[in-house]
Design a protein around this motif. Structure first.
Motif, PDB file in Angstrom:
ATOM      1  N   THR A   3       0.808  -1.203   0.000  1.00  0.00           N
ATOM      2  CA  THR A   3       0.000   0.000   0.000  1.00  0.00           C
ATOM      3  C   THR A   3       0.850   1.265   0.000  1.00  0.00           C
ATOM      4  OG1 THR A   3      -0.166  -0.207   2.393  1.00  0.00           O
ATOM      5  CG2 THR A   3      -1.953  -1.094   1.095  1.00  0.00           C
ATOM      6  N   PHE A   7      -3.131   1.794  -4.088  1.00  0.00           N
ATOM      7  CA  PHE A   7      -4.367   1.900  -3.326  1.00  0.00           C
ATOM      8  C   PHE A   7      -5.367   0.900  -3.887  1.00  0.00           C
ATOM      9  CE2 PHE A   7      -8.602   3.431  -2.456  1.00  0.00           C
ATOM     10  CZ  PHE A   7      -8.524   3.793  -1.124  1.00  0.00           C
ATOM     11  N   GLU A   9      -8.682  -1.395  -2.383  1.00  0.00           N
ATOM     12  CA  GLU A   9      -9.501  -1.486  -1.187  1.00  0.00           C
ATOM     13  C   GLU A   9     -10.782  -2.266  -1.475  1.00  0.00           C
ATOM     14  OE1 GLU A   9     -10.127   2.073   1.572  1.00  0.00           O
ATOM     15  OE2 GLU A   9     -11.994   1.978   0.439  1.00  0.00           O
ATOM     16  N   SER A  11     -14.436  -2.845   0.257  1.00  0.00           N
ATOM     17  CA  SER A  11     -15.339  -2.350   1.298  1.00  0.00           C
ATOM     18  C   SER A  11     -16.609  -3.170   1.295  1.00  0.00           C
ATOM     19  CB  SER A  11     -15.673  -0.872   1.057  1.00  0.00           C
ATOM     20  OG  SER A  11     -14.509  -0.085   1.093  1.00  0.00           O
ATOM     21  N   THR A  34     -13.654  -2.515   5.873  1.00  0.00           N
ATOM     22  CA  THR A  34     -12.819  -2.126   4.745  1.00  0.00           C
ATOM     23  C   THR A  34     -11.476  -2.837   4.874  1.00  0.00           C
ATOM     24  OG1 THR A  34     -13.864   0.053   4.573  1.00  0.00           O
ATOM     25  CG2 THR A  34     -11.710  -0.206   3.549  1.00  0.00           C
ATOM     26  N   GLN A  36      -7.673  -3.150   3.269  1.00  0.00           N
ATOM     27  CA  GLN A  36      -6.603  -2.622   2.429  1.00  0.00           C
ATOM     28  C   GLN A  36      -5.290  -3.113   3.006  1.00  0.00           C
ATOM     29  OE1 GLN A  36      -6.375   1.638   2.121  1.00  0.00           O
ATOM     30  NE2 GLN A  36      -4.593   1.586   0.776  1.00  0.00           N
ATOM     31  N   GLN A  37      -4.473  -3.739   2.181  1.00  0.00           N
ATOM     32  CA  GLN A  37      -3.229  -4.328   2.654  1.00  0.00           C
ATOM     33  C   GLN A  37      -2.382  -3.315   3.402  1.00  0.00           C
ATOM     34  OE1 GLN A  37      -2.497  -7.348   2.703  1.00  0.00           O
ATOM     35  NE2 GLN A  37      -0.300  -7.719   2.617  1.00  0.00           N
ATOM     36  N   THR A  39      -3.176  -1.708   6.093  1.00  0.00           N
ATOM     37  CA  THR A  39      -3.951  -0.706   6.806  1.00  0.00           C
ATOM     38  C   THR A  39      -4.785  -1.380   7.896  1.00  0.00           C
ATOM     39  OG1 THR A  39      -4.083   0.726   4.863  1.00  0.00           O
ATOM     40  CG2 THR A  39      -5.724   1.072   6.587  1.00  0.00           C
ATOM     41  N   SER A 175      -9.618   7.658  -8.153  1.00  0.00           N
ATOM     42  CA  SER A 175     -10.053   6.358  -7.631  1.00  0.00           C
ATOM     43  C   SER A 175     -11.430   6.004  -8.181  1.00  0.00           C
ATOM     44  CB  SER A 175     -10.112   6.392  -6.101  1.00  0.00           C
ATOM     45  OG  SER A 175      -8.825   6.592  -5.558  1.00  0.00           O
TER      46      SER A 175
END
Length: 209
Positions: A3, A7, A9, A11, A34, A36-37, A39, A175
């Motif tokens: 990350t 980005f 993600e 969710s 959510t 995200q690698q 995070t 995004s």
């Protein structure tokens, strides 16, 4: 998946049935998560760009580009493991998935954007074992970078499910989210999670980071 460079993600909004309180009613609750690698302690993500001749795992960017007979096919694959369970931040197995989206961000370098379309489909086998499209996916035939018939895993060769959504004309440094609730629902209900394929329908490459 790193990350610090990328980005990506997933969710989710899920509905979980709890202990029934009456014969005709039950208590329910919703959960939002959510993933995200890197995070929030999440470390179950993996991704890979695989072409007709190379494979880049957990690199600095992912590329999607349809085979034009010259540059070859680029497909991007991503998987989120350990998203279901009883642990903190996880979605309980068996939940009803109300919404789920996969968010990717276009790179900021020149020409990272694309004017084309990219569909999102569930994979029917793992993508981590091969170094080219032909070695990663049995049934994908062809040799050489410019092989026009080499288009990777598709619904036609039974290596992906039907697409569930798409990204359209992604702009530079922006995004985008694609609806993937049908895929996540299958995983929540017990189907094997082989990951997601983001597949090009254009020769105008899209680069994410």
């Amino acid at each position: 998946m790193k990350t610090t460079h990328r980005f990506i993600e997933l969710s989710l909004v899920a509905l979980q049935a709890l202990v029934p309180t009456m014969a005709v009613a039950q208590t329910v609750t919703t959960s939002t998560a959510t993933f995200q690698q890197g995070t929030g302690g999440y470390a179950g993500g993996s991704d890979r760009t695989i072409t007709s001749s190379t494979a880049t795992s957990n690199g600095t960017s992912g590329t999607m580009d349809m085979n034009d007979g010259t540059s070859g096919e680029y497909q991007y694959f991503v998987k989120f493991d350990s998203i279901f369970g009883s642990g903190g931040g996880q979605i309980p197995a068996g939940s009803t998935i109300l919404d789920a989206s996969l968010t990717l961000r276009t790179g900021t370098a020149s020409n990272n954007q694309s004017g084309g379309n990219f569909t999102v489909a569930g994979l029917k086998m793992a993508f981590t074992g091969g170094t080219t499209l032909t070695t990663a996916f049995p049934g994908v035939s062809g040799t050489g970078v410019a092989t026009s018939s080499l288009n990777g895993p598709t619904y036609a060769n039974n290596l992906t499910a039907l697409p569930v959504s798409a990204y359209r004309a992604p702009a530079q440094g922006t995004s985008y989210s694609a609806f993937v609730a049908p895929l996540v629902q299958q995983w929540a209900s017990g189907s094997t999670n082989y990951g997601i394929a983001v597949q090009p329908h254009t020769t105008d490459a899209w680069v994410i980071n």
